[in-house]
Design an enzyme around this catalytic site. Structure first.
Site, PDB file in Angstrom:
ATOM      1  N   CYS A  58      54.941  39.352  10.994  1.00  0.00           N
ATOM      2  CA  CYS A  58      54.807  39.991  12.412  1.00  0.00           C
ATOM      3  C   CYS A  58      55.981  40.546  12.784  1.00  0.00           C
ATOM      4  CB  CYS A  58      54.166  38.897  13.227  1.00  0.00           C
ATOM      5  SG  CYS A  58      53.829  39.460  14.855  1.00  0.00           S
ATOM      6  N   PHE A  59      55.844  41.715  13.139  1.00  0.00           N
ATOM      7  CA  PHE A  59      57.065  42.501  13.709  1.00  0.00           C
ATOM      8  C   PHE A  59      57.691  42.060  14.940  1.00  0.00           C
ATOM      9  CE2 PHE A  59      54.274  46.661  14.423  1.00  0.00           C
ATOM     10  CZ  PHE A  59      53.687  46.094  15.555  1.00  0.00           C
TER      11      PHE A  59
END
Length: 217
Positions: A58-59
């Site tokens: 997840c960025f």
């Protein structure tokens, strides 16, 4: 953020995408105050700075890790490694674009080396999990290093070898990280940029191996 496809689609079956961004990005980094998409190639970042790209789950949380690192000039999040031009977040989540969530980093190599950024990469996520990170499952969460110079490629390959040997010594799974020339990077929607500064108690997912790099001293 859960239960996505875990196999890449044939390129000819991916979504068609768009010719240009369907949204306007902020000009500046919400935390650092620097140009969001600064680039030393066009003079919007100081000469001698470099660009690095990493996919590590997840960025949101990945970007936060890097904007806090000394020597980092600016960061942004986006989509990389797929076929669909200018995909939306929903399209990436569908698995039909083949993109992974990526962090773009502009850094001063006189303050922080590319090797240090790669070490952070391996230490703050689990590079053995394939098409997932913890409870986040899908091709958009795969581990990737996208290099911009031959020197970056050599460093990434060497550190993957060193970290992989440490994993093997502990009878852990092998690294699945993709290392490849940087493909086209599509910045994500404005609400994703510096998300955890907007939402300090927001979602973070970093399923680490718990292994740090062996000391060089």
């Amino acid at each position: 953020m859960f239960g996505r496809p875990t196999s890449l689609f044939p390129p000819e079956r991916t979504l068609p995408g768009r010719d240009s961004a369907p949204y306007e990005l902020p000009a500046r980094h919400r935390v650092l105050g620097t140009p969001l998409l600064a680039d030393p190639a066009d003079g919007t970042a100081p000469a001698g700075f470099e660009v690095a790209y990493f996919g590590l789950g997840c960025f949101w949380g990945a970007e936060e890790v890097y904007w806090r690192q000394p020597g980092v000039y600016t960061t942004s999040v986006g989509y990389q490694g797929g076929e669909t031009p200018w995909p939306s977040y929903e399209e990436v989540c569908s698995g039909l674009t083949n993109h992974t969530e990526a962090v773009r980093i502009v850094f001063d190599p006189a303050v922080v080396s590319y090797a240090d950024l790669v070490k952070t990469f391996f230490e703050v996520h689990d590079p053995t999990q394939g098409m997932r990170q913890g409870n986040d499952v899908g091709t958009q969460y795969r581990s990737a290093i996208y290099y911009t110079t031959p020197e970056q490629a050599a460093v990434a390959e060497e550190l993957r070898k060193v970290y992989g040997e440490e994993l093997a010594r502990r009878d852990l799974d092998p690294i699945t990280t993709e290392i490849a020339p940087a493909p086209t990077y599509y910045p994500a929607e404005p609400y994703h940029q510096q998300y955890l500064d907007r939402v300090p108690n927001g979602y973070r997912c970093h399923a680490t191996t718990g292994i740090a790099f062996p000391s060089e001293g």
